[in-house]
Enzyme design. Sequence first.
Site, mmCIF file in Angstrom:
data_model
loop_
_atom_site.group_PDB
_atom_site.id
_atom_site.type_symbol
_atom_site.label_atom_id
_atom_site.label_comp_id
_atom_site.label_asym_id
_atom_site.label_seq_id
_atom_site.Cartn_x
_atom_site.Cartn_y
_atom_site.Cartn_z
ATOM 1 N N LEU A 1 0.832 -1.212 0.000
ATOM 2 C CA LEU A 1 0.000 0.000 0.000
ATOM 3 C C LEU A 1 0.869 1.266 0.000
ATOM 4 O O LEU A 1 0.603 2.224 -0.727
ATOM 5 C CB LEU A 1 -0.960 0.013 1.200
ATOM 6 C CG LEU A 1 -2.328 -0.635 0.944
ATOM 7 C CD1 LEU A 1 -2.197 -2.103 0.580
ATOM 8 C CD2 LEU A 1 -3.256 -0.454 2.148
ATOM 9 N N TYR B 1 12.106 5.035 3.470
ATOM 10 C CA TYR B 1 11.911 5.909 2.309
ATOM 11 C C TYR B 1 13.026 5.900 1.262
ATOM 12 O O TYR B 1 12.843 6.428 0.173
ATOM 13 C CB TYR B 1 11.651 7.341 2.781
ATOM 14 C CG TYR B 1 10.306 7.458 3.480
ATOM 15 C CD1 TYR B 1 9.130 7.467 2.750
ATOM 16 C CD2 TYR B 1 10.220 7.521 4.868
ATOM 17 C CE1 TYR B 1 7.893 7.544 3.374
ATOM 18 C CE2 TYR B 1 8.984 7.599 5.505
ATOM 19 C CZ TYR B 1 7.832 7.611 4.753
ATOM 20 O OH TYR B 1 6.614 7.673 5.371
ATOM 21 N N PHE C 1 7.065 18.860 10.437
ATOM 22 C CA PHE C 1 5.697 18.788 9.913
ATOM 23 C C PHE C 1 5.284 17.346 9.757
ATOM 24 O O PHE C 1 6.124 16.450 9.825
ATOM 25 C CB PHE C 1 5.579 19.524 8.577
ATOM 26 C CG PHE C 1 6.531 19.049 7.514
ATOM 27 C CD1 PHE C 1 6.176 18.015 6.655
ATOM 28 C CD2 PHE C 1 7.795 19.611 7.371
ATOM 29 C CE1 PHE C 1 7.055 17.562 5.686
ATOM 30 C CE2 PHE C 1 8.670 19.163 6.391
ATOM 31 C CZ PHE C 1 8.302 18.137 5.553
HETATM 32 C C1 LIG Z 1 5.591 2.533 7.259
HETATM 33 C C2 LIG Z 1 4.278 2.073 6.658
HETATM 34 C C3 LIG Z 1 3.531 3.262 6.093
HETATM 35 C C4 LIG Z 1 4.614 1.061 5.533
HETATM 36 O O1 LIG Z 1 3.410 0.712 4.861
HETATM 37 P P1 LIG Z 1 3.265 -0.683 4.061
HETATM 38 O O2 LIG Z 1 2.019 -0.596 3.272
HETATM 39 O O3 LIG Z 1 3.429 -1.800 4.997
HETATM 40 O O4 LIG Z 1 4.524 -0.640 3.104
HETATM 41 P P2 LIG Z 1 4.691 -1.511 1.764
HETATM 42 O O5 LIG Z 1 4.007 -2.854 1.947
HETATM 43 O O6 LIG Z 1 4.247 -0.726 0.588
HETATM 44 O O7 LIG Z 1 6.249 -1.689 1.737
HETATM 45 C C5 LIG Z 1 7.072 -1.127 0.772
HETATM 46 C C6 LIG Z 1 8.482 -1.554 1.075
HETATM 47 O O8 LIG Z 1 8.913 -0.902 2.275
HETATM 48 C C7 LIG Z 1 9.312 -1.873 3.232
HETATM 49 N N1 LIG Z 1 8.897 -1.352 4.533
HETATM 50 C C8 LIG Z 1 7.697 -0.838 4.829
HETATM 51 N N2 LIG Z 1 7.686 -0.442 6.108
HETATM 52 C C9 LIG Z 1 8.895 -0.693 6.610
HETATM 53 C C10 LIG Z 1 9.477 -0.511 7.879
HETATM 54 N N3 LIG Z 1 8.774 0.026 8.887
HETATM 55 N N4 LIG Z 1 10.748 -0.884 8.047
HETATM 56 C C11 LIG Z 1 11.440 -1.436 7.023
HETATM 57 N N5 LIG Z 1 10.938 -1.637 5.796
HETATM 58 C C12 LIG Z 1 9.669 -1.271 5.597
HETATM 59 C C13 LIG Z 1 8.595 -3.142 2.841
HETATM 60 O O9 LIG Z 1 9.249 -4.280 3.338
HETATM 61 C C14 LIG Z 1 8.642 -3.053 1.336
HETATM 62 O O10 LIG Z 1 9.916 -3.428 0.904
HETATM 63 P P3 LIG Z 1 10.216 -3.859 -0.623
HETATM 64 O O11 LIG Z 1 10.202 -2.609 -1.456
HETATM 65 O O12 LIG Z 1 11.572 -4.487 -0.558
HETATM 66 O O13 LIG Z 1 9.120 -4.823 -1.007
HETATM 67 C C15 LIG Z 1 3.400 1.342 7.697
HETATM 68 O O14 LIG Z 1 4.141 0.281 8.248
HETATM 69 C C16 LIG Z 1 2.921 2.262 8.810
HETATM 70 O O15 LIG Z 1 1.864 2.836 8.720
HETATM 71 N N6 LIG Z 1 3.727 2.375 9.900
HETATM 72 C C17 LIG Z 1 3.375 3.185 11.048
HETATM 73 C C18 LIG Z 1 3.240 4.672 10.726
HETATM 74 C C19 LIG Z 1 4.483 5.247 10.111
HETATM 75 O O16 LIG Z 1 5.594 4.951 10.513
HETATM 76 N N7 LIG Z 1 4.271 6.077 9.093
HETATM 77 C C20 LIG Z 1 5.332 6.768 8.401
HETATM 78 C C21 LIG Z 1 5.280 8.202 8.799
HETATM 79 S S1 LIG Z 1 6.716 9.065 8.211
#
Ligand SMILES: CC(C)(COP(=O)(O)OP(=O)(O)OC[C@H]1O[C@@H](n2cnc3c(N)ncnc32)[C@H](O)[C@@H]1OP(=O)(O)O)[C@@H](O)C(=O)NCCC(=O)NCCS
Length: 408
Positions: free
Chosen positions: A99, A129, A408
Amino acid sequence: MTPSTITPQVRVLDAGELRASHTLFGHSLHAGPVDDERWSRTTALYEPGRTLGVDGDGGVLAGTAMSFGSRLTVPGGGSVPMAAVTRVGVRADHTRRGLLRALMTAQLRDTAERGEVAATLRATEARIYGRFGYGVASRGRDLTVQPGATFRPDAPTTGGRVRMVTVDEATTLLPALAAGLRSRSARPGAIERTPGWWELSLHRPAADAARGLAVHTGPDGDDGFATWTVTHQGPGFAANELRVGDLHAASPAAEADLWRFLTGVDLVSTVSAPLRPLDDPLDLLLTDPRACSTSSLSDETWLRLVDVPAALAARSWGDAAPVRIGVRDALLPANDGVHVAGDKGATDPAGPAELECDVSGLAMAYLGDRRPSELVASGWWTAHDPAAVARADTLFATTVSPWSGTFF
Ligand SMILES: CC(C)(COP(=O)(O)OP(=O)(O)OC[C@H]1O[C@@H](n2cnc3c(N)ncnc32)[C@H](O)[C@@H]1OP(=O)(O)O)[C@@H](O)C(=O)NCCC(=O)NCCS
């Protein structure tokens, strides 16, 4: 089909869905929903058409990301249009299904279509990121200073005064004062604070009531400001911590005056100032430089160069012959290729790349935080022509450390 094999469909959320999006984001950070008063302060941050969402199982909103329009100061004092990316979250029961990847991909395309040259964000975790082309472009150090620390007799002062102001006075005074300081200092990494940002920042919930706002007036008028909160740890006053939020001033002397004020507030046992610029001069101002210590150093600005040619054209360069850099960008192919850093007219842009990096690696050098030679030595960049490395160091160098100073 299992959920992980379905490509998530990203859509622009309409105004009626923004509060649900905000609640989803809050839950992803383990925070509860905001009350009506707080939501009324938050809405201005949400600009129309800039909040994205992905629906999950049963059509429930499962992931979101938004941005607001701002400007980023680049080396040399110019600025470029920038997307300030924030409120990114995916429901815990929908993570690791792609997602975020779908949201980031759609958001980058949208940012490029808007003509925004860069996107920046603050990251909850450092491993998320980079895969989307973001790199750490400014860092900050967390300072702790002893209350009552004495200042060297020859530390600068304006002889001006600090006055505390109310939230209403700050609402009138600070946005214009901050904007003036930003354009005057020209520190790379500074960003424009929007009215929505100020609304949210100045009107904190009641829990943050022990907050201070102050303006410094020098010989030519208001020339700096500081904001802080005091947290009470344990009974009595023995463990009160004054935490500096903002501290911005037009001159080193005005900044020193604000530090004198903040370290002189009574009934405080620790003064802390998170994420100050790497070149913050506080220790140099003190009789005992050890009265000020750095407890940690961490990433501040995560920068995504969305339009690499425009970004390279917008910044100034150090005095060296230009270098050709091969840039790889898996998500925005328009950036893929060889670009010239420095004066374009002084080199053959069609020549082979002398240095090469991913777009995230270019971001790490762009504002002056990391030297290209550091990035080559650590494997972030590749040197096809070793002689180009020293030239790149000179070209990318800045006289002050990059720093945003705006969360932010
Ligand atoms: C961080 C977050 C948005 C990731 O969302 P997600 O839908 O699980 O991410 P995706 O499935 O699209 O993952 C994309 C890639 O990022 C990696 N990834 C995602 N979250 C990660 C994390 N916390 N740590 C390490 N890798 C991560 C995935 O393994 C995947 O890797 P790939 O490209 O090798 O396949 C989600 O875990 C979340 O909401 N976390 C809590 C809130 C937060 O931290 N938000 C960010 C604010 S800056």
